[in-house]
Design a protein around this motif. Structure first.
Motif, PDB file in Angstrom:
ATOM      1  N   ARG A  11       0.806  -1.212   0.000  1.00  0.00           N
ATOM      2  CA  ARG A  11       0.000   0.000   0.000  1.00  0.00           C
ATOM      3  C   ARG A  11       0.847   1.274   0.000  1.00  0.00           C
ATOM      4  NH1 ARG A  11      -5.219  -1.274   1.620  1.00  0.00           N
ATOM      5  NH2 ARG A  11      -5.760   0.878   1.143  1.00  0.00           N
ATOM      6  N   LEU A  12       2.069   1.178  -0.514  1.00  0.00           N
ATOM      7  CA  LEU A  12       2.860   2.380  -0.742  1.00  0.00           C
ATOM      8  C   LEU A  12       2.304   3.138  -1.938  1.00  0.00           C
ATOM      9  CD1 LEU A  12       6.465   0.970  -0.169  1.00  0.00           C
ATOM     10  CD2 LEU A  12       5.138   2.432   1.364  1.00  0.00           C
ATOM     11  N   GLU A  13       1.549   2.438  -2.775  1.00  0.00           N
ATOM     12  CA  GLU A  13       0.799   3.059  -3.870  1.00  0.00           C
ATOM     13  C   GLU A  13      -0.649   2.595  -3.785  1.00  0.00           C
ATOM     14  OE1 GLU A  13       2.390   2.698  -7.783  1.00  0.00           O
ATOM     15  OE2 GLU A  13       4.356   3.455  -7.222  1.00  0.00           O
ATOM     16  N   ALA A  14      -1.565   3.469  -4.188  1.00  0.00           N
ATOM     17  CA  ALA A  14      -2.997   3.145  -4.119  1.00  0.00           C
ATOM     18  C   ALA A  14      -3.374   2.142  -5.201  1.00  0.00           C
ATOM     19  CB  ALA A  14      -3.826   4.419  -4.262  1.00  0.00           C
ATOM     20  N   ILE A  20      -6.139  -7.710  -3.675  1.00  0.00           N
ATOM     21  CA  ILE A  20      -4.992  -8.242  -2.943  1.00  0.00           C
ATOM     22  C   ILE A  20      -5.556  -9.167  -1.877  1.00  0.00           C
ATOM     23  CG2 ILE A  20      -2.980  -7.710  -1.518  1.00  0.00           C
ATOM     24  CD1 ILE A  20      -3.071  -4.879  -2.807  1.00  0.00           C
ATOM     25  N   ILE A  21      -5.217 -10.450  -1.977  1.00  0.00           N
ATOM     26  CA  ILE A  21      -5.754 -11.458  -1.055  1.00  0.00           C
ATOM     27  C   ILE A  21      -4.623 -11.945  -0.149  1.00  0.00           C
ATOM     28  CG2 ILE A  21      -6.985 -13.645  -0.836  1.00  0.00           C
ATOM     29  CD1 ILE A  21      -8.576 -11.492  -2.311  1.00  0.00           C
ATOM     30  N   LEU A  22      -4.824 -11.871   1.159  1.00  0.00           N
ATOM     31  CA  LEU A  22      -3.849 -12.356   2.138  1.00  0.00           C
ATOM     32  C   LEU A  22      -4.556 -13.292   3.109  1.00  0.00           C
ATOM     33  CD1 LEU A  22      -0.990 -12.225   3.414  1.00  0.00           C
ATOM     34  CD2 LEU A  22      -1.819 -10.305   4.797  1.00  0.00           C
ATOM     35  N   ARG A  30      -8.580  -1.985   2.764  1.00  0.00           N
ATOM     36  CA  ARG A  30      -8.538  -1.777   4.217  1.00  0.00           C
ATOM     37  C   ARG A  30      -7.836  -0.463   4.548  1.00  0.00           C
ATOM     38  NH1 ARG A  30      -7.470  -7.330   7.577  1.00  0.00           N
ATOM     39  NH2 ARG A  30      -9.164  -8.552   6.682  1.00  0.00           N
ATOM     40  N   LYS A  31      -8.291   0.158   5.634  1.00  0.00           N
ATOM     41  CA  LYS A  31      -7.708   1.429   6.072  1.00  0.00           C
ATOM     42  C   LYS A  31      -7.588   1.435   7.594  1.00  0.00           C
ATOM     43  CE  LYS A  31      -9.755   4.021   2.226  1.00  0.00           C
ATOM     44  NZ  LYS A  31     -10.699   5.111   1.856  1.00  0.00           N
ATOM     45  N   SER A  37      -3.013  -3.622  11.104  1.00  0.00           N
ATOM     46  CA  SER A  37      -2.871  -5.006  11.563  1.00  0.00           C
ATOM     47  C   SER A  37      -2.223  -5.886  10.501  1.00  0.00           C
ATOM     48  CB  SER A  37      -4.240  -5.575  11.947  1.00  0.00           C
ATOM     49  OG  SER A  37      -5.063  -5.738  10.797  1.00  0.00           O
ATOM     50  N   ILE A  38      -2.398  -5.516   9.237  1.00  0.00           N
ATOM     51  CA  ILE A  38      -1.792  -6.266   8.135  1.00  0.00           C
ATOM     52  C   ILE A  38      -0.281  -6.148   8.173  1.00  0.00           C
ATOM     53  CG2 ILE A  38      -1.559  -6.380   5.611  1.00  0.00           C
ATOM     54  CD1 ILE A  38      -4.530  -5.451   5.539  1.00  0.00           C
ATOM     55  N   TYR A  39       0.217  -4.976   8.561  1.00  0.00           N
ATOM     56  CA  TYR A  39       1.657  -4.759   8.569  1.00  0.00           C
ATOM     57  C   TYR A  39       2.355  -5.508   9.694  1.00  0.00           C
ATOM     58  CZ  TYR A  39       0.999  -1.390   4.877  1.00  0.00           C
ATOM     59  OH  TYR A  39       0.680  -0.809   3.678  1.00  0.00           O
TER      60      TYR A  39
END
Length: 201
Positions: A11-14, A20-22, A30-31, A37-39
């Motif tokens: 998410r360094l770029e929009a 994107i599936i994790l 997500r925001k 929490s993803i990071y």
């Protein structure tokens, strides 16, 4: 398109389209806290290790910063940082160490939050061959000991063949071929992949 994909994942770029599936979850939009929490699961190691650190702060501070942002107590940060980085480098600044040493510090910074995935964007390309091997050996040992997954972005097919379990070849932002490295490199099917392999040989 390879580095762009890495920036989109982190998410360094929009993201303008696609998903994107994790871990089976769509994390594309997500925001806030949900994104933060993803990071905890995902970190990035950049091509230019020196440029990825604040030149006004020590390497030890750079490694501990993400822990500080998560509310980890100062004493615990110091202890964890010391476990990740040799004591002699803790109080040095990025310009005071070699490229290989700085990249090790960058890997230590990525490991500090105990992620599941580390994205390596040309993380070894700026290093000489001997240092490159040491960094790759370090990454492989960490993968085995900590059960990490890597997204390894690289133009060096020999490194890809040595390091990766699966390879995706991209051209102009699109996937043109994918599979097991030995199969893709030794028996390329797409014209662009064949050109890449021929250019190495």
């Amino acid at each position: 398109g390879k580095s762009t994909v890495a920036k989109l994942i982190t998410r360094l770029e929009a993201v303008t389209e696609g998903q994107i599936i994790l871990d089976g979850q769509d994390i594309t939009h997500r925001k806030g806290r949900a994104l933060k929490s993803i990071y905890d699961k995902m970190q990035m190691v950049f091509q230019n290790p020196v440029g990825s650190f604040d030149p006004r702060k020590t390497l030890g501070y750079g490694i501990g910063e993400s822990l500080k942002n998560r509310g980890v107590p100062k004493a615990e940060i110091r202890k964890k940082t010391a476990n990740l980085l040799e004591a002699s480098y803790m109080d040095r600044y990025p310009h005071q160490v070699s490229g290989g040493q700085c990249q090790r510090a960058a890997i230590a910074r990525a490991l500090a939050v105990e992620p599941q995935i580390i994205i390596c964007d040309e993380a070894t390309s700026a290093l000489d061959v001997t240092v490159q091997k040491k960094v790759l050996d370090l990454l492989m040992n960490l993968q085995e000991n900590k059960k990490l997954s890597y997204v390894f972005i690289c133009h060096n097919l020999a490194l890809v063949q040595q390091f990766c379990d699966r390879v995706i070849v991209m051209k102009d932002g699109r996937i043109v071929e994918e599979g097991i490295p030995d199969e893709v490199i030794q028996n390329p099917k797409d014209a662009y992949t064949k050109m890449l392999v021929d250019s190495v040989l």
